[in-house]
Design a protein around this motif. Structure first.
Motif, PDB file in Angstrom:
ATOM      1  N   TRP A  34     -20.647  22.728 104.774  1.00  0.00           N
ATOM      2  CA  TRP A  34     -20.303  22.763 103.345  1.00  0.00           C
ATOM      3  C   TRP A  34     -18.880  23.281 103.133  1.00  0.00           C
ATOM      4  O   TRP A  34     -18.101  22.686 102.383  1.00  0.00           O
ATOM      5  N   LEU A  35     -18.532  24.393 103.786  1.00  0.00           N
ATOM      6  CA  LEU A  35     -17.228  25.009 103.556  1.00  0.00           C
ATOM      7  C   LEU A  35     -16.094  24.074 103.958  1.00  0.00           C
ATOM      8  O   LEU A  35     -15.168  23.825 103.179  1.00  0.00           O
ATOM      9  N   PHE A  36     -16.143  23.553 105.185  1.00  0.00           N
ATOM     10  CA  PHE A  36     -15.075  22.686 105.671  1.00  0.00           C
ATOM     11  C   PHE A  36     -15.145  21.305 105.037  1.00  0.00           C
ATOM     12  O   PHE A  36     -14.111  20.660 104.814  1.00  0.00           O
ATOM     13  N   GLY A  37     -16.373  20.838 104.750  1.00  0.00           N
ATOM     14  CA  GLY A  37     -16.535  19.493 104.200  1.00  0.00           C
ATOM     15  C   GLY A  37     -16.273  19.429 102.712  1.00  0.00           C
ATOM     16  O   GLY A  37     -15.403  18.680 102.251  1.00  0.00           O
ATOM     17  N   SER A  38     -17.004  20.215 101.941  1.00  0.00           N
ATOM     18  CA  SER A  38     -16.869  20.150 100.484  1.00  0.00           C
ATOM     19  C   SER A  38     -15.590  20.826 100.002  1.00  0.00           C
ATOM     20  O   SER A  38     -14.789  20.221  99.283  1.00  0.00           O
ATOM     21  N   VAL A  39     -15.394  22.089 100.397  1.00  0.00           N
ATOM     22  CA  VAL A  39     -14.239  22.836  99.920  1.00  0.00           C
ATOM     23  C   VAL A  39     -12.959  22.379 100.611  1.00  0.00           C
ATOM     24  O   VAL A  39     -11.918  22.204  99.963  1.00  0.00           O
ATOM     25  N   GLY A  40     -13.007  22.187 101.930  1.00  0.00           N
ATOM     26  CA  GLY A  40     -11.798  21.825 102.670  1.00  0.00           C
ATOM     27  C   GLY A  40     -11.376  20.376 102.527  1.00  0.00           C
ATOM     28  O   GLY A  40     -10.247  20.082 102.133  1.00  0.00           O
ATOM     29  N   ILE A  41     -12.294  19.444 102.841  1.00  0.00           N
ATOM     30  CA  ILE A  41     -11.957  18.017 102.832  1.00  0.00           C
ATOM     31  C   ILE A  41     -12.061  17.432 101.422  1.00  0.00           C
ATOM     32  O   ILE A  41     -11.093  16.887 100.885  1.00  0.00           O
ATOM     33  N   PRO A  96      -0.510  29.421  96.754  1.00  0.00           N
ATOM     34  CA  PRO A  96      -1.287  30.093  97.808  1.00  0.00           C
ATOM     35  C   PRO A  96      -2.719  29.583  97.915  1.00  0.00           C
ATOM     36  O   PRO A  96      -3.256  29.453  99.016  1.00  0.00           O
ATOM     37  N   VAL A  97      -3.337  29.292  96.768  1.00  0.00           N
ATOM     38  CA  VAL A  97      -4.694  28.742  96.785  1.00  0.00           C
ATOM     39  C   VAL A  97      -4.685  27.352  97.395  1.00  0.00           C
ATOM     40  O   VAL A  97      -5.579  26.986  98.173  1.00  0.00           O
ATOM     41  N   GLU A  98      -3.666  26.553  97.078  1.00  0.00           N
ATOM     42  CA  GLU A  98      -3.552  25.213  97.651  1.00  0.00           C
ATOM     43  C   GLU A  98      -3.432  25.283  99.168  1.00  0.00           C
ATOM     44  O   GLU A  98      -4.106  24.527  99.883  1.00  0.00           O
ATOM     45  N   TYR A  99      -2.604  26.183  99.683  1.00  0.00           N
ATOM     46  CA  TYR A  99      -2.462  26.342 101.127  1.00  0.00           C
ATOM     47  C   TYR A  99      -3.785  26.764 101.759  1.00  0.00           C
ATOM     48  O   TYR A  99      -4.158  26.288 102.846  1.00  0.00           O
ATOM     49  N   PHE A 100      -4.493  27.665 101.097  1.00  0.00           N
ATOM     50  CA  PHE A 100      -5.766  28.146 101.641  1.00  0.00           C
ATOM     51  C   PHE A 100      -6.788  27.015 101.716  1.00  0.00           C
ATOM     52  O   PHE A 100      -7.495  26.867 102.716  1.00  0.00           O
ATOM     53  N   LEU A 101      -6.875  26.196 100.667  1.00  0.00           N
ATOM     54  CA  LEU A 101      -7.798  25.064 100.673  1.00  0.00           C
ATOM     55  C   LEU A 101      -7.418  24.052 101.751  1.00  0.00           C
ATOM     56  O   LEU A 101      -8.284  23.475 102.419  1.00  0.00           O
ATOM     57  N   ALA A 102      -6.112  23.835 101.940  1.00  0.00           N
ATOM     58  CA  ALA A 102      -5.652  22.924 102.992  1.00  0.00           C
ATOM     59  C   ALA A 102      -5.999  23.465 104.368  1.00  0.00           C
ATOM     60  O   ALA A 102      -6.360  22.699 105.278  1.00  0.00           O
ATOM     61  N   LEU A 103      -5.892  24.770 104.551  1.00  0.00           N
ATOM     62  CA  LEU A 103      -6.255  25.374 105.834  1.00  0.00           C
ATOM     63  C   LEU A 103      -7.734  25.180 106.135  1.00  0.00           C
ATOM     64  O   LEU A 103      -8.113  24.848 107.271  1.00  0.00           O
ATOM     65  N   ILE A 104      -8.573  25.352 105.118  1.00  0.00           N
ATOM     66  CA  ILE A 104     -10.005  25.103 105.314  1.00  0.00           C
ATOM     67  C   ILE A 104     -10.234  23.641 105.702  1.00  0.00           C
ATOM     68  O   ILE A 104     -11.053  23.324 106.564  1.00  0.00           O
ATOM     69  N   GLY A 105      -9.487  22.725 105.069  1.00  0.00           N
ATOM     70  CA  GLY A 105      -9.596  21.317 105.431  1.00  0.00           C
ATOM     71  C   GLY A 105      -9.160  21.063 106.864  1.00  0.00           C
ATOM     72  O   GLY A 105      -9.784  20.276 107.591  1.00  0.00           O
ATOM     73  N   ALA A 106      -8.082  21.724 107.293  1.00  0.00           N
ATOM     74  CA  ALA A 106      -7.596  21.552 108.668  1.00  0.00           C
ATOM     75  C   ALA A 106      -8.631  22.025 109.679  1.00  0.00           C
ATOM     76  O   ALA A 106      -8.732  21.470 110.784  1.00  0.00           O
ATOM     77  N   LEU A 107      -9.427  23.032 109.333  1.00  0.00           N
ATOM     78  CA  LEU A 107     -10.461  23.543 110.235  1.00  0.00           C
ATOM     79  C   LEU A 107     -11.592  22.538 110.440  1.00  0.00           C
ATOM     80  O   LEU A 107     -12.389  22.692 111.362  1.00  0.00           O
ATOM     81  N   ALA A 108     -11.659  21.507 109.598  1.00  0.00           N
ATOM     82  CA  ALA A 108     -12.685  20.478 109.763  1.00  0.00           C
ATOM     83  C   ALA A 108     -12.402  19.566 110.945  1.00  0.00           C
ATOM     84  O   ALA A 108     -13.264  18.779 111.341  1.00  0.00           O
ATOM     85  N   ALA A 109     -11.189  19.638 111.507  1.00  0.00           N
ATOM     86  CA  ALA A 109     -10.802  18.815 112.666  1.00  0.00           C
ATOM     87  C   ALA A 109     -10.822  17.322 112.351  1.00  0.00           C
ATOM     88  O   ALA A 109     -11.215  16.503 113.173  1.00  0.00           O
ATOM     89  N   TRP A 121      -0.549  21.400 114.321  1.00  0.00           N
ATOM     90  CA  TRP A 121      -1.375  22.323 115.093  1.00  0.00           C
ATOM     91  C   TRP A 121      -2.813  22.402 114.607  1.00  0.00           C
ATOM     92  O   TRP A 121      -3.550  23.305 115.022  1.00  0.00           O
ATOM     93  N   PHE A 122      -3.265  21.467 113.775  1.00  0.00           N
ATOM     94  CA  PHE A 122      -4.608  21.572 113.200  1.00  0.00           C
ATOM     95  C   PHE A 122      -5.684  21.697 114.260  1.00  0.00           C
ATOM     96  O   PHE A 122      -6.667  22.436 114.096  1.00  0.00           O
ATOM     97  N   LEU A 123      -5.543  20.976 115.382  1.00  0.00           N
ATOM     98  CA  LEU A 123      -6.575  21.015 116.403  1.00  0.00           C
ATOM     99  C   LEU A 123      -6.617  22.368 117.104  1.00  0.00           C
ATOM    100  O   LEU A 123      -7.697  22.831 117.510  1.00  0.00           O
ATOM    101  N   ALA A 124      -5.452  23.021 117.221  1.00  0.00           N
ATOM    102  CA  ALA A 124      -5.417  24.345 117.840  1.00  0.00           C
ATOM    103  C   ALA A 124      -6.155  25.379 117.007  1.00  0.00           C
ATOM    104  O   ALA A 124      -6.574  26.429 117.531  1.00  0.00           O
ATOM    105  N   PHE A 125      -6.348  25.098 115.711  1.00  0.00           N
ATOM    106  CA  PHE A 125      -7.072  26.036 114.860  1.00  0.00           C
ATOM    107  C   PHE A 125      -8.528  26.188 115.306  1.00  0.00           C
ATOM    108  O   PHE A 125      -9.199  27.160 114.933  1.00  0.00           O
TER     109      PHE A 125
END
Length: 304
Positions: free
Chosen positions: A69-76, A94-107, A179-183
């Motif tokens: 849910w977190l990476f899929g709904s909120v991130g992607i 800052p909120v935009e960057y944070f949401l993008a980071l969550i999306g990047a964690l979805a790989a 570097w998204f995959l390194a996350f």
């Protein structure tokens, strides 16, 4: 706080114009060849997933569901798609960057890659060469064939950067894109510290695979099955079970008709979990601008 109630219904909206989504900027299509790096990577991850039954625990499954849910709904869905790709809402940087980071964690790729490809999809929907995951090439191509036969016009940064220049200018987004995959390394370490190998396998590997296929079903199944609220010029459909798996993205005909709309579900039964997150951000005062449905959208419905 201002809320924009206008809908930009055409796919060549302001951010897509900035991305040069016109046929004149496209290069000739290249010959299809398997990308063996991608074949090996996705094949290896799916093979590792076969070990999941030996690492089963309810705790690990719970972690997988929360991160899905977190990476899929909120991130992607919220971050990569509705915010960055379509700019259907505006939040503090800052909120935009944070949401993008969550999306990047979805790989699922870096933000510039994801957004650039998605804007090509809307700019050239169903075009066999210019839409990265065109459904006219068949179900499996739009599902994952486009990744295994990764064409440089869609996967080369020099190409997809042109469709997301607003992100490509930003060094933070360029860092995430590279570097998204390194996350996944600190994520994996955190999962191991939290619950050992079961949480790594279920919260890392199984979560990634289920989220990949959930997202890809929007490209494939939602362009093949389902109903249409609007007579759009493509094969997009509203597919209820895809919407449940993707937190609202399966109301795809609605989205293709009004791509800049922050709310994907329009009828009361079209549950849009990602919209709930947007509403939560709005109540917290973190949404500065949002694109909502026009009051007369029902007049555009397909007459049955």
């Amino acid at each position: 706080m201002a809320f924009n109630a206008d809908i930009l219904s055409a796919p060549n909206s302001s951010q897509e114009k900035a991305g040069e989504t016109t046929a004149s900027v496209q290069r000739p299509p290249t010959e299809l060849r398997l990308n063996w790096v991608n074949v090996a990577f996705f094949g290896a991850v799916h093979l590792v997933a076969l070990s999941a039954p030996w690492f089963f625990s309810w705790k690990a499954v719970g972690v997988m569901l929360v991160l899905h849910w977190l990476f899929g709904s909120v991130g992607i869905c919220l971050g990569y798609h509705r915010l960055l790709s379509h700019r259907s809402l505006q939040v503090p940087r800052p909120v935009e960057y944070f949401l993008a980071l969550i999306g990047a964690l979805a790989a699922q790729g870096g933000p510039i890659f994801w957004v650039g490809g998605h804007r090509q999809h809307h700019g050239f929907t169903e075009h066999e060469d210019h839409d990265p995951y065109s459904s006219t090439r068949g179900f499996w191509w739009s599902h994952m064939g486009w990744i295994l036969y990764s064409r440089p016009e869609h996967f080369d940064p020099q190409n997809y950067f042109r469709f997301a220049p607003d992100l490509a200018r930003d060094p933070i987004y360029r860092f995430m894109d590279k570097w998204f995959l390194a996350f996944q390394i600190p994520l994996g370490l955190a999962l191991y510290a939290f619950g050992g190998w079961p949480c790594v396998i279920w919260g890392g590997v199984m979560r990634a695979i289920l989220l990949w296929h959930s997202t890809w079903l929007i490209n494939s199944a939602s362009h093949k099955w389902g109903y249409r609220n609007f007579q759009s010029t493509d094969n997009s459909r509203n597919l209820w079970w895809a919407a449940l798996l993707t937190y609202g993205e399966g109301w795809h005909n609605n989205h293709h008709t009004y791509p800049n709309m922050a709310k994907a579900g329009l009828h009361w039964w079209e549950v849009d979990v990602t919209w709930w997150s947007i509403q939560a951000l709005r109540k917290l005062g973190l949404v500065q601008k949002i694109t909502l449905p026009k009051a007369d959208w029902r007049e555009q419905l397909v007459k049955n």
